[in-house]
Design a protein around this motif. Structure first.
Motif, PDB file in Angstrom:
ATOM      1  N   GLN A 244      18.074  41.610  68.863  1.00 38.67           N
ATOM      2  CA  GLN A 244      18.833  40.379  68.799  1.00 38.67           C
ATOM      3  C   GLN A 244      18.265  39.440  67.729  1.00 38.67           C
ATOM      4  O   GLN A 244      19.014  38.775  67.025  1.00 38.67           O
ATOM      5  CB  GLN A 244      18.806  39.698  70.166  1.00 38.67           C
ATOM      6  CG  GLN A 244      20.092  39.012  70.467  1.00 38.67           C
ATOM      7  CD  GLN A 244      20.081  38.506  71.904  1.00 38.67           C
ATOM      8  OE1 GLN A 244      19.053  38.462  72.572  1.00 38.67           O
ATOM      9  NE2 GLN A 244      21.241  38.143  72.382  1.00 38.67           N
ATOM     10  N   VAL A 245      16.982  39.418  67.587  1.00 37.35           N
ATOM     11  CA  VAL A 245      16.344  38.595  66.563  1.00 37.35           C
ATOM     12  C   VAL A 245      16.751  39.107  65.187  1.00 37.35           C
ATOM     13  O   VAL A 245      17.042  38.323  64.281  1.00 37.35           O
ATOM     14  CB  VAL A 245      14.802  38.605  66.726  1.00 37.35           C
ATOM     15  CG1 VAL A 245      14.126  37.903  65.572  1.00 37.35           C
ATOM     16  CG2 VAL A 245      14.414  37.972  68.043  1.00 37.35           C
ATOM     17  N   TYR A 246      16.800  40.451  65.065  1.00 33.35           N
ATOM     18  CA  TYR A 246      17.192  41.031  63.783  1.00 33.35           C
ATOM     19  C   TYR A 246      18.630  40.662  63.437  1.00 33.35           C
ATOM     20  O   TYR A 246      18.939  40.395  62.274  1.00 33.35           O
ATOM     21  CB  TYR A 246      17.032  42.554  63.808  1.00 33.35           C
ATOM     22  CG  TYR A 246      15.585  42.980  63.905  1.00 33.35           C
ATOM     23  CD1 TYR A 246      14.696  42.683  62.880  1.00 33.35           C
ATOM     24  CD2 TYR A 246      15.122  43.680  65.011  1.00 33.35           C
ATOM     25  CE1 TYR A 246      13.367  43.057  62.963  1.00 33.35           C
ATOM     26  CE2 TYR A 246      13.797  44.072  65.102  1.00 33.35           C
ATOM     27  CZ  TYR A 246      12.918  43.759  64.084  1.00 33.35           C
ATOM     28  OH  TYR A 246      11.612  44.129  64.154  1.00 33.35           O
TER      29      TYR A 246
ATOM     30  N   TYR B  22      20.152  37.972  64.230  1.00 30.75           N
ATOM     31  CA  TYR B  22      20.142  36.570  63.800  1.00 30.75           C
ATOM     32  C   TYR B  22      19.703  36.478  62.338  1.00 30.75           C
ATOM     33  O   TYR B  22      20.311  35.781  61.524  1.00 30.75           O
ATOM     34  CB  TYR B  22      19.211  35.746  64.701  1.00 30.75           C
ATOM     35  CG  TYR B  22      19.000  34.342  64.197  1.00 30.75           C
ATOM     36  CD1 TYR B  22      19.985  33.366  64.364  1.00 30.75           C
ATOM     37  CD2 TYR B  22      17.827  33.985  63.544  1.00 30.75           C
ATOM     38  CE1 TYR B  22      19.799  32.077  63.890  1.00 30.75           C
ATOM     39  CE2 TYR B  22      17.634  32.700  63.070  1.00 30.75           C
ATOM     40  CZ  TYR B  22      18.615  31.755  63.248  1.00 30.75           C
ATOM     41  OH  TYR B  22      18.426  30.482  62.782  1.00 30.75           O
ATOM     42  N   PHE B  23      18.626  37.212  62.003  1.00 32.26           N
ATOM     43  CA  PHE B  23      18.122  37.185  60.630  1.00 32.26           C
ATOM     44  C   PHE B  23      19.126  37.790  59.646  1.00 32.26           C
ATOM     45  O   PHE B  23      19.330  37.272  58.553  1.00 32.26           O
ATOM     46  CB  PHE B  23      16.777  37.914  60.521  1.00 32.26           C
ATOM     47  CG  PHE B  23      15.646  37.131  61.109  1.00 32.26           C
ATOM     48  CD1 PHE B  23      15.425  35.801  60.775  1.00 32.26           C
ATOM     49  CD2 PHE B  23      14.785  37.726  62.011  1.00 32.26           C
ATOM     50  CE1 PHE B  23      14.382  35.085  61.315  1.00 32.26           C
ATOM     51  CE2 PHE B  23      13.737  37.022  62.565  1.00 32.26           C
ATOM     52  CZ  PHE B  23      13.527  35.688  62.217  1.00 32.26           C
TER      53      PHE B  23
END
Length: 76
Positions: A1-3, A5-6
Motif C-alpha cells: 500500500q505504501v508503494y 502511494y509512492f
C-alpha cells in the motif's frame, strides 16, 4: 500500500512536470513572438527617423533657397 502511494505520487509528479514543460514551451513561443514584434517596431521607428532626417534636410535646403530668392529680389 505504501508503494502504491509512492507510485501514485510519482505519476502525479510526472504529469505535473510534463504540464510544466508544455507551459514553458508556450511561454518561449510567446516571448519569441514578442521579440519579433519588438524588432518590427524598431525597424519602423528607424524608418520614420530616417524619413524625418531627410525631411529636415529638405526643409533646410528649401529655406536656404527662399532666402536666396528673397536676396535676389531685393537686389533687382
Amino acid at each position: 500500500q505504501v508503494y502504491s502511494y509512492f507510485i501514485g505520487s510519482m505519476e502525479s509528479g510526472v504529469v505535473k512536470v510534463e504540464h510544466g514543460v508544455e507551459l514553458a514551451g508556450q511561454a518561449g513561443e510567446s516571448i519569441s513572438g514578442i521579440q519579433d514584434g519588438a524588432n518590427r517596431v524598431v525597424n519602423v521607428v528607424s524608418g520614420i527617423s530616417d524619413a524625418i532626417r531627410e525631411q529636415s534636410a529638405a526643409s533646410s535646403e528649401i529655406a536656404l533657397n527662399v532666402e536666396r530668392i528673397a536676396r535676389m529680389s531685393e537686389e533687382s
